[in-house]
Design an enzyme around this catalytic site. Structure first.
Site, short mmCIF file in Angstrom:
data_model
loop_
_atom_site.label_atom_id
_atom_site.label_comp_id
_atom_site.label_asym_id
_atom_site.label_seq_id
_atom_site.Cartn_x
_atom_site.Cartn_y
_atom_site.Cartn_z
N CYS A 141 -7.93 0.54 -4.52
CA CYS A 141 -8.00 1.01 -3.14
C CYS A 141 -6.61 1.04 -2.50
O CYS A 141 -6.09 -0.01 -2.09
CB CYS A 141 -8.95 0.11 -2.34
SG CYS A 141 -9.03 0.57 -0.60
N CYS A 144 -6.47 -0.14 1.16
CA CYS A 144 -6.57 -1.58 1.39
C CYS A 144 -5.30 -2.29 0.95
O CYS A 144 -4.80 -3.17 1.65
CB CYS A 144 -7.74 -2.19 0.61
SG CYS A 144 -9.19 -1.14 0.45
N ASP A 145 -4.78 -1.93 -0.22
CA ASP A 145 -3.71 -2.73 -0.83
C ASP A 145 -2.34 -2.07 -0.82
O ASP A 145 -1.34 -2.75 -1.05
CB ASP A 145 -4.10 -3.07 -2.28
CG ASP A 145 -5.39 -3.88 -2.34
OD1 ASP A 145 -5.61 -4.68 -1.40
OD2 ASP A 145 -6.19 -3.70 -3.27
#
Ligand code: NAP
Length: 322
Positions: A141, A144-145
């Site tokens: 992701c 997200c990261d």
């Protein structure tokens, strides 16, 4: 007629399930949606949703992210009366015209029709280092990261829409994005591929395979193979974002007909091989997986489920006439 908890039970609350819930509730059905995670599915991770009709991210006040869109869909479905519960579905049984959904908590719910909108999960590469460094440099992701790897060297694996989209996203955070693809051409839509090829922050390595992810506490390098020459070489890097496609989530419907890749086959009314079970979204066999396609299929599935329920209610009423 036997009493049920809902007319329509929807399994999964991604764009397909949410749209089906909205259409189902608006058609006056008692709709129950069961989702084990946060409503929204994979669309929650789309940073900028630029291809959903009518939503232009650059317009002030417009819906910009997948998160915002599915949140609106969720609220809209609830406004029309759909009920949502957060639970894991363990099994689905059919007896006569009644479906019983058994949940991990032991609860059961009965309904007259079911829409399977359980989506698909990212495919693992199953190579050394993938699991060890998951959350420590290995991610699925970018949204997200990605921010953890600003101006670091980032590898993106895959050649589909997701790999191209996410490489593009990551190239805004780092000028050292390396896209590794096992073939000599992209699978993705042409426009996305061209954007990647033109991007000065992205280096594309075709005919290359990721063999191993290496490091101590976190990712520090990858072992690659040039498929054309057979050469193996190590390249330093800080993160590996993997986009190797998806696996349809069909464990609750083992008996419905599926294609060779495990996706559920339906007719154009989204009806599966089992009467009363409909299907929509990424779990369905369909050549083009998009938020708009999932939403469209959800609407069709709800419409077909309503017609099916009307039919079985009608047959039962007729049967009761002496
Ligand atoms: P996908 O289209 O199935 O592509 C998966 C990619 O991963 C392919 O390029 C494949 O290589 C590669 N791959 C598969 N297994 C691999 C392995 N073991 N090792 C290395 N590479 C491997 O999957 P996706 O990109 O996740 O997209 C899924 C669906 O969502 C698609 O229908 C897509 O259109 C849709 N989607 C759309 C958008 C958008 O419209 N912006 C964004 C994201 C996703 P090969 O090409 O060699 O098979």
């Amino acid at each position: 007629m036997v009493k049920t908890d809902a007319d329509l039970i929807i399994l999964g609350a991604g764009p397909a399930g949410l749209t089906a819930a909205q259409y189902g509730a608006r058609a006056n059905m008692r709709v129950l949606v069961i989702e084990e995670l946060t409503p929204g599915g994979q669309a929650l991770f789309i940073g900028v949703l630029e291809n959903y009709p009518g939503y232009m991210p650059s317009t002030p006040g417009a819906v910009k992210s997948g998160f915002e869109l599915v949140n609106n869909m969720y609220q809209q479905a609830q406004t029309f009366g759909a009920v949502f519960i957060t639970e894991t579905v363990q099994s689905l049984q059919k007896e006569g015209d009644i479906f019983t959904v058994c949940l991990a908590s032991g609860k059961t719910f009965r309904g007259l029709a079911v829409i399977v909108a359980t989506g698909a999960q990212h495919r693992l590469l199953d190579i050394p280092g993938e699991e060890t460094f998951s959350g420590r440099g290995v991610s699925y992701c970018a949204n997200c990261d990605g921010p953890f790897f600003k101006e670091k060297k980032i590898f993106v694996i895959g050649g589909g829409d997701a790999a191209c989209d996410e490489a593009q996203f990551l190239s805004r955070l780092s000028s050292q994005v390396v896209l590794i693809h096992r073939r000599d051409r992209f699978r993705s839509q042409k426009a996305l591929a061209e954007r990647v090829l033109r991007n000065p922050h992205i280096t594309v390595c075709f005919n290359t395979r990721l063999l191993e992810i290496r490091g101590v506490q976190k990712v520090s390098s990858v072992l690659l193979e040039n498929i054309l020459t057979g050469e193996h070489y190590e390249e330093a890097g800080d993160a590996v974002f993997i986009y190797a496609g998806a696996i349809p989530q069909t464990s609750v419907v083992p008996d419905v007909q599926k294609d060779a890749s495990g996706y559920i086959i339906t007719d154009q009314e989204m009806a599966t091989s089992i009467p009363g079970i409909f299907c929509a979204g990424d779990v369905r066999a369909c050549p083009f997986r998009q938020v708009v396609v999932a939403a469209g299929e959800g609407a069709v599935a709800a419409h077909s489920a309503a017609a099916y329920i009307d039919r079985i209610k009608g047959e039962e009423a007729l049967g009761a006439i002496p």
